[in-house]
Scaffold this motif. Structure first.
Motif, PDB file in Angstrom:
ATOM      1  N   MET A  37      24.174  -3.041 -74.537  1.00  0.00           N
ATOM      2  CA  MET A  37      23.989  -2.199 -73.364  1.00  0.00           C
ATOM      3  C   MET A  37      24.041  -3.061 -72.110  1.00  0.00           C
ATOM      4  O   MET A  37      23.420  -4.118 -72.041  1.00  0.00           O
ATOM      5  CB  MET A  37      22.650  -1.462 -73.450  1.00  0.00           C
ATOM      6  N   ALA A  38      24.805  -2.632 -71.123  1.00  0.00           N
ATOM      7  CA  ALA A  38      24.955  -3.384 -69.887  1.00  0.00           C
ATOM      8  C   ALA A  38      23.636  -3.426 -69.127  1.00  0.00           C
ATOM      9  O   ALA A  38      22.939  -2.419 -69.009  1.00  0.00           O
ATOM     10  CB  ALA A  38      26.049  -2.761 -69.022  1.00  0.00           C
ATOM     11  N   GLU A  39      23.300  -4.607 -68.599  1.00  0.00           N
ATOM     12  CA  GLU A  39      22.039  -4.788 -67.884  1.00  0.00           C
ATOM     13  C   GLU A  39      22.288  -5.543 -66.588  1.00  0.00           C
ATOM     14  O   GLU A  39      23.147  -6.426 -66.512  1.00  0.00           O
ATOM     15  CB  GLU A  39      21.053  -5.596 -68.736  1.00  0.00           C
ATOM     16  N   ALA A  40      21.522  -5.212 -65.584  1.00  0.00           N
ATOM     17  CA  ALA A  40      21.573  -5.941 -64.321  1.00  0.00           C
ATOM     18  C   ALA A  40      20.690  -7.180 -64.405  1.00  0.00           C
ATOM     19  O   ALA A  40      19.728  -7.236 -65.177  1.00  0.00           O
ATOM     20  CB  ALA A  40      21.123  -5.051 -63.173  1.00  0.00           C
ATOM     21  N   LEU A  41      21.031  -8.186 -63.605  1.00  0.00           N
ATOM     22  CA  LEU A  41      20.177  -9.357 -63.421  1.00  0.00           C
ATOM     23  C   LEU A  41      19.516  -9.213 -62.054  1.00  0.00           C
ATOM     24  O   LEU A  41      20.199  -9.198 -61.027  1.00  0.00           O
ATOM     25  CB  LEU A  41      21.004 -10.643 -63.484  1.00  0.00           C
ATOM     26  N   THR A  42      18.194  -9.093 -62.062  1.00  0.00           N
ATOM     27  CA  THR A  42      17.459  -8.848 -60.817  1.00  0.00           C
ATOM     28  C   THR A  42      16.661 -10.078 -60.419  1.00  0.00           C
ATOM     29  O   THR A  42      15.860 -10.592 -61.204  1.00  0.00           O
ATOM     30  CB  THR A  42      16.506  -7.650 -60.971  1.00  0.00           C
ATOM     31  N   LEU A  43      16.906 -10.543 -59.203  1.00  0.00           N
ATOM     32  CA  LEU A  43      16.123 -11.614 -58.603  1.00  0.00           C
ATOM     33  C   LEU A  43      15.167 -10.947 -57.623  1.00  0.00           C
ATOM     34  O   LEU A  43      15.546 -10.576 -56.512  1.00  0.00           O
ATOM     35  CB  LEU A  43      17.035 -12.608 -57.882  1.00  0.00           C
ATOM     36  N   ASP A  44      13.938 -10.763 -58.075  1.00  0.00           N
ATOM     37  CA  ASP A  44      12.964  -9.956 -57.357  1.00  0.00           C
ATOM     38  C   ASP A  44      12.068 -10.844 -56.500  1.00  0.00           C
ATOM     39  O   ASP A  44      11.134 -11.478 -56.994  1.00  0.00           O
ATOM     40  CB  ASP A  44      12.134  -9.160 -58.371  1.00  0.00           C
ATOM     41  N   ASN A  45      12.386 -10.891 -55.198  1.00  0.00           N
ATOM     42  CA  ASN A  45      11.589 -11.670 -54.242  1.00  0.00           C
ATOM     43  C   ASN A  45      11.371 -13.107 -54.707  1.00  0.00           C
ATOM     44  O   ASN A  45      10.248 -13.621 -54.703  1.00  0.00           O
ATOM     45  CB  ASN A  45      10.241 -10.987 -53.997  1.00  0.00           C
ATOM     46  N   ILE A  46      12.477 -13.755 -55.092  1.00  0.00           N
ATOM     47  CA  ILE A  46      12.403 -15.152 -55.524  1.00  0.00           C
ATOM     48  C   ILE A  46      12.177 -16.050 -54.314  1.00  0.00           C
ATOM     49  O   ILE A  46      12.870 -15.949 -53.300  1.00  0.00           O
ATOM     50  CB  ILE A  46      13.712 -15.577 -56.231  1.00  0.00           C
ATOM     51  N   CYS A  47      11.221 -16.913 -54.423  1.00  0.00           N
ATOM     52  CA  CYS A  47      10.953 -17.915 -53.394  1.00  0.00           C
ATOM     53  C   CYS A  47      10.663 -19.238 -54.090  1.00  0.00           C
ATOM     54  O   CYS A  47       9.842 -19.298 -55.005  1.00  0.00           O
ATOM     55  CB  CYS A  47       9.776 -17.503 -52.518  1.00  0.00           C
ATOM     56  N   ILE A  48      11.370 -20.288 -53.683  1.00  0.00           N
ATOM     57  CA  ILE A  48      11.184 -21.608 -54.279  1.00  0.00           C
ATOM     58  C   ILE A  48      10.760 -22.577 -53.190  1.00  0.00           C
ATOM     59  O   ILE A  48      11.333 -22.615 -52.100  1.00  0.00           O
ATOM     60  CB  ILE A  48      12.477 -22.089 -54.958  1.00  0.00           C
TER      61      ILE A  48
END
Length: 217
Positions: free
Chosen positions: A1-12
């Protein structure tokens, strides 16, 4: 099943200094290009996604594949495929054995060899399974590295300056091959690059990082 890659408020952060801030959802089969000068932290972002963030850096936010939060999973459980500038083939293994290293465990020897042979044929390297990687051209090594990664059945693809070591003609060929495979498999792709041509060929959204990047902390 196709899935999105979510970068949720990433802070480094490097120490106490904000370095990168990214908040974006990468749809299946699309590419997000992250651009910026050397040292801005592009590869550090990939290290956070893969769970290999070096000592001295701190990451905040969530990384999700579909509905699954993978932020705190061990690196080997994240199912993120990554391609680097160098092919990183094992010199002591044959081409086929390199591909076999990428295969998920299980299955008979005959079935595994069939998958390896099919993968090589898929990129125009039919009959190359017993070859020494040292005998391959740069383009052939790049194709083997790509198929080894895809045989591991990743859920998303990360590209770390993956095309920068190739000459112009081969770079264009490999970009088409990688992006076509990602679309066919509905894999979300995050590419870090300093090359505007890479981003143009990807055809997706572009984030341009600056030094320093402010994070809302």
């Amino acid at each position: 099943m196709a899935e999105a890659l979510t970068l949720d408020n990433i802070c480094i952060l490097r120490g106490d200094t904000p370095l990168i801030e990214v908040d974006h959802c990468i749809a299946p089969g699309t590419v997000l290009s992250v651009m910026g000068p050397s040292g801005v932290g592009k590869s550090t972002l990939l290290a956070f996604l893969t769970g290999t963030l070096p000592t001295g850096f701190t990451g905040m936010g969530r990384v999700c594949l579909g509905a699954t939060d993978i932020t705190d999973l061990p690196a080997e459980q994240r199912r993120l495929g990554i391609l680097f500038q160098d092919d990183l083939l094992f010199p002591h293994l044959s081409v086929g054995a390199n591909l076999g290293f990428g295969l998920v465990p299980g299955g008979t020897t005959k079935a595994r060899r069939a998958r390896i042979d099919a993968a090589l044929a898929d990129v125009g390297l039919n009959g190359y399974a017993d070859r020494d990687p040292a005998t391959l051209s740069g383009g052939q090594k790049a194709r083997v590295a790509l198929m080894r990664m895809l045989l591991s059945e990743p859920r998303a693809l990360l590209l770390d300056e993956a095309f920068s070591g190739l000459d112009a003609a081969l770079r264009d060929q490999m970009r088409r091959l990688v992006f076509d495979r990602a679309r066919a498999l509905a894999l979300p792709v995050l590419m870090v690059t300093h090359d505007a041509d890479d981003a143009g060929a990807a055809g997706g959204d572009i984030i341009r990082l600056q030094k320093p990047a402010a994070c809302g902390v």
